[in-house]
Write a protein that holds these residues in place. Structure first.
Motif, PDB file in Angstrom:
ATOM      1  N   CYS A 171     -15.195   1.211  -0.475  1.00 41.43           N
ATOM      2  CA  CYS A 171     -15.276  -0.012  -0.234  1.00 41.43           C
ATOM      3  C   CYS A 171     -15.263  -0.705  -1.670  1.00 41.43           C
ATOM      4  O   CYS A 171     -15.768  -1.618  -1.754  1.00 41.43           O
ATOM      5  N   ARG A 172     -14.092  -0.417  -2.025  1.00 36.79           N
ATOM      6  CA  ARG A 172     -13.809  -1.144  -3.615  1.00 36.79           C
ATOM      7  C   ARG A 172     -12.663  -2.059  -3.465  1.00 36.79           C
ATOM      8  O   ARG A 172     -11.756  -1.829  -3.045  1.00 36.79           O
ATOM      9  N   TYR A 173     -12.771  -3.394  -4.091  1.00 40.92           N
ATOM     10  CA  TYR A 173     -11.979  -4.510  -4.171  1.00 40.92           C
ATOM     11  C   TYR A 173     -11.131  -4.033  -5.427  1.00 40.92           C
ATOM     12  O   TYR A 173     -11.791  -3.973  -6.400  1.00 40.92           O
ATOM     13  N   LEU A 174      -9.539  -4.136  -5.365  1.00 41.41           N
ATOM     14  CA  LEU A 174      -8.849  -3.429  -6.326  1.00 41.41           C
ATOM     15  C   LEU A 174      -8.582  -5.030  -7.481  1.00 41.41           C
ATOM     16  O   LEU A 174      -7.799  -5.864  -6.632  1.00 41.41           O
ATOM     17  N   ASN A 175      -9.027  -4.842  -8.438  1.00 44.04           N
ATOM     18  CA  ASN A 175      -8.572  -6.159  -9.409  1.00 44.04           C
ATOM     19  C   ASN A 175      -7.366  -5.746 -10.176  1.00 44.04           C
ATOM     20  O   ASN A 175      -7.448  -5.331 -11.314  1.00 44.04           O
ATOM     21  N   ALA A 176      -6.041  -6.086  -9.648  1.00 41.28           N
ATOM     22  CA  ALA A 176      -4.950  -5.667 -10.404  1.00 41.28           C
ATOM     23  C   ALA A 176      -3.887  -6.513  -9.847  1.00 41.28           C
ATOM     24  O   ALA A 176      -3.541  -7.017  -8.453  1.00 41.28           O
ATOM     25  N   THR A 177      -3.217  -7.489 -10.794  1.00 43.15           N
ATOM     26  CA  THR A 177      -2.426  -8.556 -10.507  1.00 43.15           C
ATOM     27  C   THR A 177      -1.141  -7.988  -9.683  1.00 43.15           C
ATOM     28  O   THR A 177      -0.666  -6.819 -10.536  1.00 43.15           O
ATOM     29  N   ALA A 178      -0.429  -8.674  -9.031  1.00 43.00           N
ATOM     30  CA  ALA A 178       0.834  -8.184  -8.289  1.00 43.00           C
ATOM     31  C   ALA A 178       2.065  -8.866  -9.000  1.00 43.00           C
ATOM     32  O   ALA A 178       2.990  -9.005  -8.156  1.00 43.00           O
ATOM     33  N   ALA A 179       1.822  -9.706  -9.888  1.00 39.46           N
ATOM     34  CA  ALA A 179       2.840 -10.663 -10.686  1.00 39.46           C
ATOM     35  C   ALA A 179       4.079  -9.705 -10.768  1.00 39.46           C
ATOM     36  O   ALA A 179       5.099 -10.427 -10.882  1.00 39.46           O
ATOM     37  N   ASN A 180       4.022  -8.649 -11.238  1.00 38.22           N
ATOM     38  CA  ASN A 180       5.294  -7.906 -11.596  1.00 38.22           C
ATOM     39  C   ASN A 180       5.697  -6.936 -10.847  1.00 38.22           C
ATOM     40  O   ASN A 180       6.167  -5.952 -11.064  1.00 38.22           O
ATOM     41  N   VAL A 181       5.375  -7.054  -9.548  1.00 41.59           N
ATOM     42  CA  VAL A 181       5.605  -5.963  -8.457  1.00 41.59           C
ATOM     43  C   VAL A 181       6.523  -6.603  -7.349  1.00 41.59           C
ATOM     44  O   VAL A 181       6.383  -7.864  -6.891  1.00 41.59           O
ATOM     45  N   THR A 182       7.462  -5.706  -7.061  1.00 40.31           N
ATOM     46  CA  THR A 182       8.369  -6.184  -6.017  1.00 40.31           C
ATOM     47  C   THR A 182       8.316  -5.019  -4.876  1.00 40.31           C
ATOM     48  O   THR A 182       8.566  -3.881  -4.868  1.00 40.31           O
ATOM     49  N   LEU A 183       8.062  -5.584  -3.552  1.00 41.46           N
ATOM     50  CA  LEU A 183       8.069  -4.919  -2.541  1.00 41.46           C
ATOM     51  C   LEU A 183       8.750  -5.223  -1.429  1.00 41.46           C
ATOM     52  O   LEU A 183       9.192  -6.612  -1.310  1.00 41.46           O
ATOM     53  N   SER A 184       9.135  -4.568  -0.289  1.00 43.10           N
ATOM     54  CA  SER A 184       9.965  -4.927   0.759  1.00 43.10           C
ATOM     55  C   SER A 184       9.145  -5.778   1.430  1.00 43.10           C
ATOM     56  O   SER A 184       8.093  -5.988   1.588  1.00 43.10           O
ATOM     57  N   LYS A 185       9.957  -6.707   2.415  1.00 45.13           N
ATOM     58  CA  LYS A 185       9.399  -7.728   3.160  1.00 45.13           C
ATOM     59  C   LYS A 185       8.607  -6.923   4.272  1.00 45.13           C
ATOM     60  O   LYS A 185       9.087  -5.953   4.527  1.00 45.13           O
ATOM     61  N   GLY A 186       7.660  -7.524   4.809  1.00 46.88           N
ATOM     62  CA  GLY A 186       6.749  -7.034   5.782  1.00 46.88           C
ATOM     63  C   GLY A 186       5.557  -6.409   5.300  1.00 46.88           C
ATOM     64  O   GLY A 186       4.875  -5.766   6.173  1.00 46.88           O
ATOM     65  N   LEU A 187       5.458  -5.816   4.082  1.00 51.91           N
ATOM     66  CA  LEU A 187       4.299  -5.103   3.763  1.00 51.91           C
ATOM     67  C   LEU A 187       3.265  -6.189   3.390  1.00 51.91           C
ATOM     68  O   LEU A 187       3.506  -7.102   2.921  1.00 51.91           O
ATOM     69  N   GLY A 188       2.089  -5.597   3.715  1.00 46.22           N
ATOM     70  CA  GLY A 188       0.749  -6.595   3.589  1.00 46.22           C
ATOM     71  C   GLY A 188       0.288  -6.353   2.284  1.00 46.22           C
ATOM     72  O   GLY A 188       0.518  -5.876   1.421  1.00 46.22           O
ATOM     73  N   ALA A 189      -1.060  -7.157   2.469  1.00 52.39           N
ATOM     74  CA  ALA A 189      -2.102  -6.965   1.246  1.00 52.39           C
ATOM     75  C   ALA A 189      -2.382  -5.629   0.701  1.00 52.39           C
ATOM     76  O   ALA A 189      -2.485  -5.369  -0.381  1.00 52.39           O
ATOM     77  N   ARG A 190      -2.617  -4.858   1.803  1.00 50.25           N
ATOM     78  CA  ARG A 190      -2.970  -3.271   1.342  1.00 50.25           C
ATOM     79  C   ARG A 190      -2.072  -2.824   0.409  1.00 50.25           C
ATOM     80  O   ARG A 190      -2.277  -2.093  -0.620  1.00 50.25           O
ATOM     81  N   HIS A 191      -0.661  -3.049   0.763  1.00 53.58           N
ATOM     82  CA  HIS A 191       0.462  -2.305  -0.019  1.00 53.58           C
ATOM     83  C   HIS A 191       0.603  -3.168  -1.173  1.00 53.58           C
ATOM     84  O   HIS A 191       0.860  -2.387  -2.043  1.00 53.58           O
ATOM     85  N   TRP A 192       0.429  -4.172  -1.293  1.00 53.29           N
ATOM     86  CA  TRP A 192       0.549  -5.180  -2.775  1.00 53.29           C
ATOM     87  C   TRP A 192      -0.462  -4.430  -3.405  1.00 53.29           C
ATOM     88  O   TRP A 192      -0.357  -4.364  -4.922  1.00 53.29           O
ATOM     89  N   ALA A 193      -1.689  -4.349  -3.183  1.00 60.95           N
ATOM     90  CA  ALA A 193      -2.865  -3.876  -3.895  1.00 60.95           C
ATOM     91  C   ALA A 193      -2.572  -2.487  -4.366  1.00 60.95           C
ATOM     92  O   ALA A 193      -2.840  -2.215  -5.492  1.00 60.95           O
TER      93      ALA A 193
END
Length: 251
Positions: A171-193
């Motif tokens: 139950c940890r909230y991940l504090n990491a910016t996704a500013a320099n991350v690129t993912l495919s469309k359709g992936l949600g917040a869990r995948h970005w984290a």
């Protein structure tokens, strides 16, 4: 060409990969795009011996073919997390994706390795269900612990696993910016984290999609492996010549 003949096409960019890897990836994409059902039987024609010449044919049962991962697949991650720990977490994630919990689909995220930095890059969302237990009572190599993890998987937040397989926290909230991350469309917040935390640390993240149970493995901010959910349990297929027996880590 295929388009003129009215055939669906799938483009993959794996110029140096073996034919078997290209075929597996193509079938995975076809299943993900719902061009093929997961339990389909496929007749595949391909260039097995001479480039540019269709000289081989295979009959493939997808529910048997696509549930196999090899130790070589995880070694591509170039991480110091022991291979056995990664395999155990992936197995657990696939079980969660396939079974859900009490008949309902479950989405979750595991962050494996580099636990100290992951802990400092995250914060508790509230109650931590693994707090207060000994390390032995939190090690995922124990079947009872894996079953307990399945129970807490539906809770919000990430499950942090150390390199030796100990569940450090849940139950940890991940504090990491996704500013320099690129993912495919359709992936949600869990995948970005997951992508963001593996970009910031040396950890490997394993996600389970609540939508369809798909398991994705992230490293260095990217999706490197994907496992589709099937009714049968996933099988690991090991090759004796994958590595030197003295190797202890995925590399």
């Amino acid at each position: 060409g295929a388009d003129e003949a009215g055939l669906d096409t799938i483009l993959i960019s794996m110029p140096d990969a073996p034919v078997s890897d290209k075929l597996s990836q193509t079938l995975l994409v076809a299943v993900a795009n719902e061009q093929l059902p997961p339990r389909a039987e496929v007749v595949s024609l391909y260039c097995g011996f001479e480039a540019g010449t269709i000289d081989s044919v295979s009959c493939i049962r997808l529910d048997e073919h696509l549930v196999r991962l090899t130790a070589r697949d995880l070694r591509k991650l170039e991480t110091k997390v022991p291979l056995e720990t990664l395999k155990t977490v992936v197995d657990l994630a696939v079980d969660i994706g396939r079974e859900g919990r009490e008949g309902k689909p479950v989405g979750t995220i595991f962050v494996v390795g580099d636990a100290r930095n992951v802990m400092t890059s995250s914060e508790p969302l509230g109650f931590d269900p693994v707090k207060g237990y000994s390390r032995a009572e939190r090690n995922i190599q124990d079947q009872r612990v894996r079953e307990a993890v399945k129970e807490i998987a539906p809770l919000d937040g990430a499950i942090i696993v150390s390199s030796d397989g100990t569940v450090q926290a849940a139950c940890r909230y991940l504090n990491a910016t996704a500013a320099n991350v690129t993912l495919s469309k359709g992936l949600g917040a869990r995948h970005w984290a997951a992508a963001a935390i593996t970009k910031k640390t040396k950890a490997v993240a394993v996600t389970v999609s609540e939508t369809n149970g798909t398991v994705r493995i992230f490293h260095r901010g990217e999706v490197l492996l994907r496992v589709e959910p099937f009714r049968r349990a996933m099988k690991w297929k090991d090759f004796d010549n994958d590595s030197n027996p003295s190797d202890q880590h995925a590399s």
